[in-house]
Design an enzyme around this catalytic site. Sequence first.
Site, PDB file in Angstrom:
ATOM      1  N   LYS A  10       0.386   3.478  -2.924  1.00 44.41           N
ATOM      2  CA  LYS A  10      -0.764   4.377  -3.017  1.00 44.41           C
ATOM      3  C   LYS A  10      -0.356   5.842  -2.892  1.00 44.41           C
ATOM      4  CE  LYS A  10      -3.687   0.753  -1.071  1.00 44.41           C
ATOM      5  NZ  LYS A  10      -4.436   0.288   0.117  1.00 44.41           N
ATOM      6  N   SER A  29       0.797  -1.235   0.000  1.00 40.95           N
ATOM      7  CA  SER A  29       0.000   0.000   0.000  1.00 40.95           C
ATOM      8  C   SER A  29       0.824   1.278   0.000  1.00 40.95           C
ATOM      9  CB  SER A  29      -0.957   0.013   1.196  1.00 40.95           C
ATOM     10  OG  SER A  29      -2.009  -0.895   0.989  1.00 40.95           O
ATOM     11  N   VAL A  72       1.324  -3.719   3.947  1.00 45.00           N
ATOM     12  CA  VAL A  72       1.304  -4.992   4.668  1.00 45.00           C
ATOM     13  C   VAL A  72       2.524  -5.857   4.350  1.00 45.00           C
ATOM     14  CG1 VAL A  72      -1.188  -5.026   4.937  1.00 45.00           C
ATOM     15  CG2 VAL A  72      -0.163  -6.124   2.932  1.00 45.00           C
ATOM     16  N   TYR A 121      -4.279   3.459   8.226  1.00 46.12           N
ATOM     17  CA  TYR A 121      -5.621   2.898   8.394  1.00 46.12           C
ATOM     18  C   TYR A 121      -6.183   3.270   9.763  1.00 46.12           C
ATOM     19  CZ  TYR A 121      -3.488   0.309   4.582  1.00 46.12           C
ATOM     20  OH  TYR A 121      -2.812  -0.012   3.441  1.00 46.12           O
ATOM     21  N   TYR A 146      -4.206  -2.445 -10.080  1.00 40.69           N
ATOM     22  CA  TYR A 146      -4.042  -2.297  -8.635  1.00 40.69           C
ATOM     23  C   TYR A 146      -3.164  -3.401  -8.050  1.00 40.69           C
ATOM     24  CZ  TYR A 146      -5.262  -2.344  -3.673  1.00 40.69           C
ATOM     25  OH  TYR A 146      -5.204  -2.354  -2.306  1.00 40.69           O
TER      26      TYR A 146
END
Length: 309
Positions: A67, A64, A261, A243, A191
Amino acid sequence: MPQLDAVVRDIAEEMSQREDRGEVATYIPQLAHVDPGRFGLAVAAADGTIACAGDCDIPFSIQSISKVFTLTLALGVAGDQLWKRVGREPSGNAFNSIAQLELEKGVPRNPFINAGALAVTDVILSGHPPREALGEILRFIRFACQDDSVHIDEHVARSEKATGFRNVALANFMKSFGVLQNPVDYVLGTYFHHCAIAMNCRQLALAGRFLAHSGRNPDTNCSMVSPERARRINALMLTCGHYDGSGEFAYRVGLPGKSGVGGGILAVAPGQASIAVWAPGLDPTGNSHLGQIALEKLARRMKWSIFGE
């Protein structure tokens, strides 16, 4: 102020001795094989020096963290129109939660949860084939770190595709509300592949420097984004980058950061440094356990918290 090299070495040595290392991600089978004993730390400072220690040259799946770079590209494509497709608020839920999407008519809370990153990926596609969009993402990251060896780990990408049922559900749900404009398979394929980009801590710290220096690459003095946009991206990293552990990270570390992760974290000390840490074991919120501890120690010893000393 203490010498950066010595601080980085000391932290890496301390982390190598700790037994509380968290648990590696297992829901992506390829990540389950990563050695939880790994730890790497790299700091790209404002004066051009790079302080590294531990496993800083071993590539890992940035997941992630990608992103951050896709958000940067999507803002270049759509500007503030992007915020009609994705919000800017912390989610308070797990990164792959579908619950809020139903309540909020398919519009994700922020660009860093999985649903938000799918919306951002859809913007980058903009009618182009996935291969072209992935090429653009890779070129941007390679340019940011000045290293063409950054690549996509196809084994990880296939592993994500084979087990990414929750992401498939998120994408189809958003498509039903008209939030995704491209074919769902295109969005998911792009993605999964950009999350499977492999980098080491040194490369990742270098790639994040434009966020620490008002949108400019300090080596080339090339403007990658405007100062205002760099500031906005940093703000989202601070409030949403971990998060439902984002508040705890801001409280303990006091820096904008984005986790993955795969155990990596990219953090930004504005005007001072870009920092990358990798420790594969995760805490219950899906963030690197030792990575957060290491960044807290680094920010405290270098007095880099954005909230003051």
